[in-house]
Scaffold this active site. Sequence first.
Site, PDB file in Angstrom:
ATOM      1  N   SER A 648       0.694  -1.118   0.153  1.00 16.52           N
ATOM      2  CA  SER A 648       0.062   0.011   0.014  1.00 16.52           C
ATOM      3  C   SER A 648       0.958   1.273  -0.060  1.00 16.52           C
ATOM      4  O   SER A 648       1.760   1.519  -1.128  1.00 16.52           O
ATOM      5  CB  SER A 648      -1.031  -0.069   1.287  1.00 16.52           C
ATOM      6  OG  SER A 648      -1.873   1.079   1.121  1.00 16.52           O
ATOM      7  N   ASP A 721      -9.361  -4.716  -5.870  1.00 18.26           N
ATOM      8  CA  ASP A 721      -8.832  -3.919  -4.671  1.00 18.26           C
ATOM      9  C   ASP A 721      -9.784  -2.937  -4.609  1.00 18.26           C
ATOM     10  O   ASP A 721     -10.225  -1.894  -5.348  1.00 18.26           O
ATOM     11  CB  ASP A 721      -7.454  -3.466  -5.061  1.00 18.26           C
ATOM     12  CG  ASP A 721      -6.880  -2.509  -3.762  1.00 18.26           C
ATOM     13  OD1 ASP A 721      -7.554  -2.203  -2.890  1.00 18.26           O
ATOM     14  OD2 ASP A 721      -5.524  -2.277  -3.838  1.00 18.26           O
ATOM     15  N   HIS A 755      -7.544  -5.630  -1.178  1.00 20.91           N
ATOM     16  CA  HIS A 755      -6.391  -4.802  -0.928  1.00 20.91           C
ATOM     17  C   HIS A 755      -5.324  -5.685  -0.209  1.00 20.91           C
ATOM     18  O   HIS A 755      -4.239  -5.756  -0.310  1.00 20.91           O
ATOM     19  CB  HIS A 755      -6.630  -3.507  -0.171  1.00 20.91           C
ATOM     20  CG  HIS A 755      -5.651  -2.547   0.007  1.00 20.91           C
ATOM     21  ND1 HIS A 755      -5.007  -2.159  -1.046  1.00 20.91           N
ATOM     22  CD2 HIS A 755      -4.934  -2.189   1.185  1.00 20.91           C
ATOM     23  CE1 HIS A 755      -3.943  -1.170  -0.362  1.00 20.91           C
ATOM     24  NE2 HIS A 755      -4.066  -1.351   1.025  1.00 20.91           N
TER      25      HIS A 755
END
Length: 793
Positions: A648, A721, A755
């Site tokens: 991330s 995601d 994610h």
Amino acid sequence: MLYQRPPDAIADLVNLKPDPLMLFGPDRDFIIIADRPMYPSVEELKEEKVKLAGRQINPRNFTPYGSRGFFSPRMRKVSTGTDTFFEGLPEGAMFRYFTWSADGSRIAFCEVTDEGLQLWTAERDTLQCARVGGNDINNSLGGVPYDFIGNDRFLIKRRIAGVEKPVDSETVTGPKVQESSGKEGANRTYTNLLQSDYDIRLFRYYANSQLYLHRLDTGNESPWAEPGIIAGLGDSPNGKWFVITYVVEPFSFNVPYDKFADKVLLRDREGNEVRELAQRPIVEHLPPAFGSVITQPRRFSWRSDHPAQLYWTEALDGGDPRVEAPYREQFYYLDAPFTGEPQKSIRLPMRFGALRWGRGDLAIAVDWEWSSRRQVTRRWYPDDPEREPEVLFDHNWEDNYNDPGNVVSTSLPTDHSVLLTRDEGETLILIGNGHRPEGPQPFVDAFNLQTHERTRLWESSPPYFERPLFFLDEDPDYFLLAREQANERPNFFLRHIITGEEIRITDFPHPYPQLRDSQYQLVSYQRADGVHLSGELHTPEGFNPKTDDPLPILMWAYPQEYKDADKAGQVLTSSHQFRRISPLSPLPFLAAGYAVFDDFAMPIVGEGDEEPNETFIEQVRMNAQAAVRKLVQMGVADPNRIYVGGHSYGAFMTAHLLAHTNLFAGGIARSGAFNRTLTPFGFQAEERTFWQVPDTYVRLSPFVHADKINSPLLLIHGEEDSNSGTYPVQSKRMFTALDNLGKTARLCLLPYEDHGYAAEESILHMLWEMYRWMEMYRKEGKTVKKRKAISVD
């Protein structure tokens, strides 16, 4: 490409048995224990889902997509150490939402069926389980879909009977039109939003429900209140009044459902409407600053130590923290029967954060301010609202070394929580992390409300790392303690705060004995401007930098913003802590002979009026240079085989480090964002918009610097995601840029993954990609610029 598997030494760390659910009852002698499942398969991730209003819903059973639950529930009697399994449950079933009744005599939970959730209940003393109603519970929006009312009744959120699923018409009746309001606002890049009129109809279908009141003594169910999209429900301590929040139309195409318009109603025990408390519009146009709030009433809360007194707060600054105001929050309250005008209570100078109830002359309010990172804990007097609140703690939340800890609460028989006090109510109990330069030592303190003196009641001490978790409601002299060592996983104990008597609750073995003797060291160093940094160094068993060759090393980090350089270097981990190896962390590569420098400090400091992001690139470069220099000086890291990675925001950092340094043999960027113009209304701790600082957004986009990346970059991303800002297109566009620029890159898109990655096949393949990437590339003897970029999907 077929799914691949890393070497067995790494793969063996993936499907380790996870810790079970443990849920204490009001009586400290009983705990519900249930096992967690292993990772799902990709086939399970392929399960149908609908994406509506920021939610992912399983359309078969009206539950949140991906929630799996627990199995084999049992009751442990602490005093004897014996486990007794629940009786009468379907074999192999999965369960969620275990809850104790307020008096601890009954347990409730939901079975996950193909049609929906099925509520079950059991008496604690027999554990004979019985179904409650049918399996038509609607839990599409998440949360616990039922409430205990006393100890023998439930309010259950059931689907509305006779409602047919809408059919998508292929007939196009006109264009899709949206019109701006002319109001300023800033919304992040939300995903899975409503897209069409059909989506609106689908959202109505999945989200609408009807509450039913179920009586256990008769088995009868009857509708309670009106149906609708129920976003919240809370009962008064005396059980006679309920605050219920309904989402109302029109819906929005720009924000998720928790920002939709709603109305807040007060109802009596029979479900009749007593009063409308608030009508609130869609939250699409808050001021673009952290700490912005709506101007309507919000944060409704029952006073826990009172039979029926309802509180809420309203902004005094127009909801905009940029506006100068002596006070930002005004509390109001109403007493039963709730027919009069709201009464004013305390005002807060900063934004309301939290509320803890105690008694008529004792409640705790916490308010905060983003710009100063300031958090203030105040004592106030609910029965004397004119009396000025008293400051107990005034704390900068970045200053972990001076964190006073958190006040402790305990549950009442009404199932509402109040402050835990001693010495006839004059002493609060605090639990804190005890951060200090040599590492944290968690503590329990007594805080005298009259003198403000603190007394240490208990503190963790080496060689153990111990964490107090919570005090028991039935006997508040006992607290649950997690104890661990560097090579011993956490186990749980009940400890008496006064006598020191302990009762062992669990005896979990070491989950990966093959790495029991791997080595850990907290490494401290300085970057060029003097900021103190640290990181967690893990090396294989027996490695000695004085006699052994340097190792390939994987460095893993996640940037954090600070307003104070001194606080950026504070130590937050202990050398006595057990290092849990998640397959999503970098630690599995210890099993393949790599060193790992995990969570190495990546502070981004912006002191005074300077914003941290104005020097983001320069600071991540300094952080990395200092870390690499230290690891090479120690003889740990092979300079030609140093790899950097992150997930991330850590992926964003990784791309910058490859573009702006020549330190690394390669990088691994998982689920990142690389073009900040695609997140124009802020990201992470950046509250300014693109249009306020366009040059900053452009300069902070690794995509813009793709031509400077000369080390190989592996990009991994979940194809679905749903995280704000990290659309899969971010990695796709970054890969395309690298490919066309003739750089060495590889893009791996994991089917059906979000994610964070969930399926066993996905996690094993991710580890294979990472291992293969680091084995393929080193700075010495490799010419990587001419290698062809490869896409894997």
